[in-house]
Scaffold this motif. Structure first.
Motif, PDB file in Angstrom:
ATOM      1  N   HIS A  57     -57.169  -6.644  31.133  1.00 38.19           N
ATOM      2  CA  HIS A  57     -55.780  -5.827  31.242  1.00 38.19           C
ATOM      3  C   HIS A  57     -55.218  -5.478  30.000  1.00 38.19           C
ATOM      4  O   HIS A  57     -54.719  -4.115  29.849  1.00 38.19           O
ATOM      5  CB  HIS A  57     -54.770  -6.631  31.849  1.00 38.19           C
ATOM      6  CG  HIS A  57     -53.293  -6.061  31.889  1.00 38.19           C
ATOM      7  ND1 HIS A  57     -52.372  -6.391  31.188  1.00 38.19           N
ATOM      8  CD2 HIS A  57     -52.811  -5.134  32.860  1.00 38.19           C
ATOM      9  CE1 HIS A  57     -51.497  -5.605  31.508  1.00 38.19           C
ATOM     10  NE2 HIS A  57     -51.550  -4.725  32.484  1.00 38.19           N
ATOM     11  N   ALA A  60     -57.134  -1.866  29.294  1.00 37.76           N
ATOM     12  CA  ALA A  60     -56.999  -0.945  30.181  1.00 37.76           C
ATOM     13  C   ALA A  60     -56.039   0.092  29.826  1.00 37.76           C
ATOM     14  O   ALA A  60     -55.539   0.005  28.648  1.00 37.76           O
ATOM     15  CB  ALA A  60     -56.379  -1.618  31.456  1.00 37.76           C
ATOM     16  N   ASP A  64     -50.556   0.630  32.373  1.00 42.00           N
ATOM     17  CA  ASP A  64     -50.969  -0.429  33.371  1.00 42.00           C
ATOM     18  C   ASP A  64     -49.922  -1.468  33.333  1.00 42.00           C
ATOM     19  O   ASP A  64     -50.105  -2.435  32.251  1.00 42.00           O
ATOM     20  CB  ASP A  64     -52.014  -0.797  33.109  1.00 42.00           C
ATOM     21  CG  ASP A  64     -53.061  -0.495  34.221  1.00 42.00           C
ATOM     22  OD1 ASP A  64     -52.634  -0.322  35.425  1.00 42.00           O
ATOM     23  OD2 ASP A  64     -54.571  -0.405  34.117  1.00 42.00           O
ATOM     24  N   ARG A 113     -56.306   0.959  42.032  1.00 32.91           N
ATOM     25  CA  ARG A 113     -56.440   1.060  40.637  1.00 32.91           C
ATOM     26  C   ARG A 113     -56.705  -0.249  39.903  1.00 32.91           C
ATOM     27  O   ARG A 113     -55.989  -0.647  38.807  1.00 32.91           O
ATOM     28  CB  ARG A 113     -55.111   1.702  40.145  1.00 32.91           C
ATOM     29  CG  ARG A 113     -54.740   3.012  40.804  1.00 32.91           C
ATOM     30  CD  ARG A 113     -53.400   3.602  40.038  1.00 32.91           C
ATOM     31  NE  ARG A 113     -52.347   2.700  40.096  1.00 32.91           N
ATOM     32  CZ  ARG A 113     -51.516   2.257  41.197  1.00 32.91           C
ATOM     33  NH1 ARG A 113     -51.511   2.819  42.421  1.00 32.91           N
ATOM     34  NH2 ARG A 113     -50.550   1.404  40.973  1.00 32.91           N
ATOM     35  N   CYS A 114     -57.567  -0.907  40.263  1.00 28.79           N
ATOM     36  CA  CYS A 114     -58.025  -2.414  39.570  1.00 28.79           C
ATOM     37  C   CYS A 114     -58.797  -2.044  38.419  1.00 28.79           C
ATOM     38  O   CYS A 114     -59.315  -1.177  38.113  1.00 28.79           O
ATOM     39  CB  CYS A 114     -58.998  -3.181  40.620  1.00 28.79           C
ATOM     40  SG  CYS A 114     -57.976  -3.478  42.379  1.00 28.79           S
ATOM     41  N   GLN A 115     -58.602  -3.173  37.581  1.00 26.97           N
ATOM     42  CA  GLN A 115     -59.053  -3.066  36.096  1.00 26.97           C
ATOM     43  C   GLN A 115     -60.650  -3.539  36.306  1.00 26.97           C
ATOM     44  O   GLN A 115     -61.337  -3.290  35.176  1.00 26.97           O
ATOM     45  CB  GLN A 115     -58.074  -3.965  35.379  1.00 26.97           C
ATOM     46  CG  GLN A 115     -56.724  -3.290  34.902  1.00 26.97           C
ATOM     47  CD  GLN A 115     -55.744  -4.052  35.461  1.00 26.97           C
ATOM     48  OE1 GLN A 115     -55.772  -5.401  35.713  1.00 26.97           O
ATOM     49  NE2 GLN A 115     -54.532  -3.445  35.276  1.00 26.97           N
ATOM     50  N   CYS A 116     -60.835  -4.523  37.197  1.00 30.90           N
ATOM     51  CA  CYS A 116     -62.203  -4.832  37.418  1.00 30.90           C
ATOM     52  C   CYS A 116     -62.582  -5.216  38.988  1.00 30.90           C
ATOM     53  O   CYS A 116     -61.770  -5.358  39.669  1.00 30.90           O
ATOM     54  CB  CYS A 116     -62.417  -6.279  36.746  1.00 30.90           C
ATOM     55  SG  CYS A 116     -61.312  -7.777  37.117  1.00 30.90           S
ATOM     56  N   PHE A 136     -61.226   3.977  38.250  1.00 34.36           N
ATOM     57  CA  PHE A 136     -60.573   2.999  37.144  1.00 34.36           C
ATOM     58  C   PHE A 136     -61.519   2.040  36.750  1.00 34.36           C
ATOM     59  O   PHE A 136     -61.426   1.352  35.905  1.00 34.36           O
ATOM     60  CB  PHE A 136     -59.334   2.555  37.940  1.00 34.36           C
ATOM     61  CG  PHE A 136     -58.384   3.532  38.304  1.00 34.36           C
ATOM     62  CD1 PHE A 136     -57.513   3.961  37.310  1.00 34.36           C
ATOM     63  CD2 PHE A 136     -58.434   4.075  39.487  1.00 34.36           C
ATOM     64  CE1 PHE A 136     -56.608   4.980  37.431  1.00 34.36           C
ATOM     65  CE2 PHE A 136     -57.307   5.285  39.878  1.00 34.36           C
ATOM     66  CZ  PHE A 136     -56.479   5.482  38.695  1.00 34.36           C
ATOM     67  N   ARG A 141     -67.003  -3.144  33.912  1.00 34.16           N
ATOM     68  CA  ARG A 141     -65.853  -3.873  34.465  1.00 34.16           C
ATOM     69  C   ARG A 141     -66.199  -4.444  36.055  1.00 34.16           C
ATOM     70  O   ARG A 141     -65.607  -4.894  36.869  1.00 34.16           O
ATOM     71  CB  ARG A 141     -64.587  -3.074  34.556  1.00 34.16           C
ATOM     72  CG  ARG A 141     -63.934  -3.024  33.125  1.00 34.16           C
ATOM     73  CD  ARG A 141     -62.922  -2.247  33.062  1.00 34.16           C
ATOM     74  NE  ARG A 141     -62.389  -2.177  31.692  1.00 34.16           N
ATOM     75  CZ  ARG A 141     -61.167  -2.728  31.429  1.00 34.16           C
ATOM     76  NH1 ARG A 141     -60.685  -3.850  32.532  1.00 34.16           N
ATOM     77  NH2 ARG A 141     -60.561  -2.697  30.133  1.00 34.16           N
TER      78      ARG A 141
END
Length: 611
Positions: A57, A60, A64, A113-116, A136, A141
């Motif tokens: 995060h 990111a 975010d 819109r996830c970071q992983c 994203f 990731r």
């Protein structure tokens, strides 16, 4: 003297409380294959995931605001470690249906819109096919969970989730298993659970830490009577509300245990409940039926089934609850397993309406309605009258009584909205009325209102100017003794509206007898619960159906193929029209004659656009 820490009723705080309390920390929370995972181990492992998520995060894009993690896998403790990690960071877990692929999967992940993304080796190919389209989630990731896929070779550069966690432990040392500084509130959203998406892109329903705790408390208290020694059985997908709300959260709240089964197995059900000492089980869809078939195939007689299940000294199962089981199957299941209760209930994924059944409820009912705001509305948004049954149990006013299940007035405390989708919220709640999209009717018995589920509003079949539920037709068709499972759906009609088509899967060793089937339907029309309009013009015999991950029959592919022999093998469809004395095989000659009818009535274009 140090004041003991006060814990809020959030998933995060309760994870810490259970992991540090001498009475609960060593209690087994998760059972997976041969592994036992205590509340303390669950907390420490979830904390390591939390530290990984926080690191991602921080790296990111600017702006975010929260941790967002997607999981795309079969049931596994890692799914729940990711859940726990999100709880501890105040982040959100997106449980993605493993049946998705291609454009739908791409759009869903981009919208989240996830970071992983954590994906298991069973489903990695679907992610590989779309990873260049993800906006994203960059390739570095995407983390792999290795399970049991033989000879799976991870692509170069793809890191396993274990490797990513090891890097975090190397960097943070003991702090990797410590709780992060985040202090989420009860209102903090924790998990997005998606609807089935049968009418478009699946809608993500928000579930806060409070909601998840509340549902676990209610299920354990009102249905299970849960105690720390209880053992649940989560064989329905963890990305589905049924498993998370009813199995995992019930065990979590009551310091009990839950078995995590990677996938549902009908033949593995009895061995599992005996091996783990399962005391409660929740289901959705058709698994009850498949378990019964597996038992009958393996043991033959009821006497042998009872000896293996209900009378087995290792059997501890006492209650089952869910939705999708027929009355006949419920009665068998209660008998075979010697249950004290089995509850066929009703609840929307949004949890805006919930009705809990009981084995003593009227046959076919999903429970008594306690909420006075729950009504049945017709297409004109007018309340439908209660169902009228005669002394022989025949439904007298189906057309007038069946409509959409709605809830009137007041807030919907358990429905916290859709993730990033206010337009869908306005569609669901119109003029202060929540529209479930489900069909049902209400029967009043001794001033008590009982709800009956009749399918989905998009499963209406319209014939001769009247609407009726495909589910109602399927239930009658499934009552024909040789039929194991049935589905019903509307297909093109050369005159107007639709014809009725049924698809049937037969019991092993059975053959379809068109004359016996016709006689059965006639008997249902004259003395049963079947309206004559429901009689299928077509019956298709299938070897098996396609199913959702929650074991519900997928009727849409069947509907798209309708009666077209270009896509369906000849000899598997039977046809019935007025003037016929029974069902006849539907041949290519019959199809050609029918196509001419469509041309004469100017409806041939309907066949071209139906798919």
């Amino acid at each position: 003297m140090t004041e003991p820490k006060k814990y809020k009723n959030t998933v995060a705080d309760q994870m810490e409380s259970k992991a540090t309390n001498e009475k609960t920390k060593d209690n087994t929370f998760l059972l997976f294959q041969e592994e036992k995972i205590s509340f303390q181990q669950f907390y420490e492992r979830s904390s390591a995931y939390a530290q990984l998520f926080l690191k991602l995060h921080q790296q990111a894009a600017a702006g975010d605001q929260e941790v967002r993690v997607a999981v795309f896998m079969d049931n596994h403790p890692v799914f729940l470690y990711a859940f726990g990690g999100c709880a501890l960071t105040g982040g959100t877990l997106f449980g993605v249906n493993t049946g998705l692929r291609g454009e739908v999967l791409t759009e869903l992940l981009n919208k989240a819109r996830c970071q992983c993304l954590i994906v298991d080796d069973r489903h990695y190919e679907r992610v590989r096919d779309i990873r260049d389209k993800l906006e994203f989630i960059t390739p570095d990731r995407i983390f792999l969970l290795e399970t049991d896929v033989p000879e799976f070779e991870a692509p170069s550069g793809l890191r396993s989730v274990d490797e990513a966690l090891e890097a975090v432990r190397d960097e943070l040392g003991d702090l990797a298993s410590a709780r992060p500084a985040a202090d989420p509130s009860a209102e903090t959203n924790l998990m997005v659970i998606y609807t089935s998406g049968t009418t478009g892109l699946p809608k993500g329903i928000k579930n806060s830490q409070r909601k998840l705790m509340t549902l676990g408390t209610a299920t354990g208290g009102m249905i299970v009577g849960a105690k720390p020694e209880d053992v649940g059985y989560a064989c329905m997908p963890l990305f589905h509300s049924n498993s998370m709300f009813l199995a995992v959260m019930t065990a979590f709240v009551y310091n009990a245990s839950v078995v995590i089964k990677d996938r549902f197995s009908a033949s593995g059900f009895l061995p599992d409940i005996l091996k783990y000492g399962v005391t409660f089980w929740n289901y959705v869809g058709q698994p009850v039926h498949y378990i019964l078939l597996a038992l009958e195939r393996q043991y033959g007689s009821e006497e042998k089934i009872l000896a293996a299940a209900a009378q087995n000294p290792k059997k501890k199962l006492r209650v089952a609850f869910g939705n999708g089981a027929s009355s006949v199957d419920q009665e068998k299941f209660i008998r075979y397993f010697g249950l004290s209760n089995m509850m066929e209930s009703y609840g929307t994924t949004e949890m805006a309406i919930a009705v809990i059944g009981h084995k003593d409820n009227p046959r076919g009912s999903v429970g008594m309605i306690m909420d006075p705001g729950v009504k049945i509305y017709n297409e004109n948004n007018q309340e439908c009258p209660p169902a009228d049954y005669d002394e022989n149990g025949r439904f007298q006013n189906y057309t007038e009584a069946v409509g959409e299940i709605v809830r009137l007035g007041g807030p919907l405390p358990a429905f916290e909205g859709y993730h990033d989708n206010p337009q869908e919220e306005s569609k669901k709640i119109r003029d202060g009325v929540y529209h479930s999209g489900d069909l049902g009717h209400i029967r009043v018995i001794q001033n008590r209102r009982f709800l009956y589920f009749d399918g989905r509003t998009d499963d209406w079949i319209r014939k001769d100017g009247e609407n009726f539920s495909a589910e109602s037709v399927a239930q009658v068709v499934a009552g024909f003794a040789p039929v194991a499972l049935a589905a019903a759906y509307g297909v093109p009609c050369p005159v107007s509206d639709e014809w009725v088509m049924a698809a049937v899967k037969l019991h092993e060793g059975q053959k379809f007898d068109p004359e016996a089937f016709h006689q059965y339907l006639e008997k249902q029309c004259s003395g049963g619960d079947m309206d004559r309009k429901w009689i299928p013009e077509f019956v298709r015999v299938v070897n098996d159906f396609e199913y959702t991950r929650t074991q519900k029959i997928l009727a849409r592919p069947l509907k798209h193929e309708y009666f077209n022999l270009e896509w369906i093998p000849e000899g598997t469809i039977y046809f019935y029209r007025r003037g016929f004395d029974t069902y006849r095989p539907f041949t290519r000659a019959e199809l050609e004659a029918l196509l001419e009818e469509f041309k004469k009535t100017g409806r041939e274009q309907l066949l071209e656009t139906w798919r």
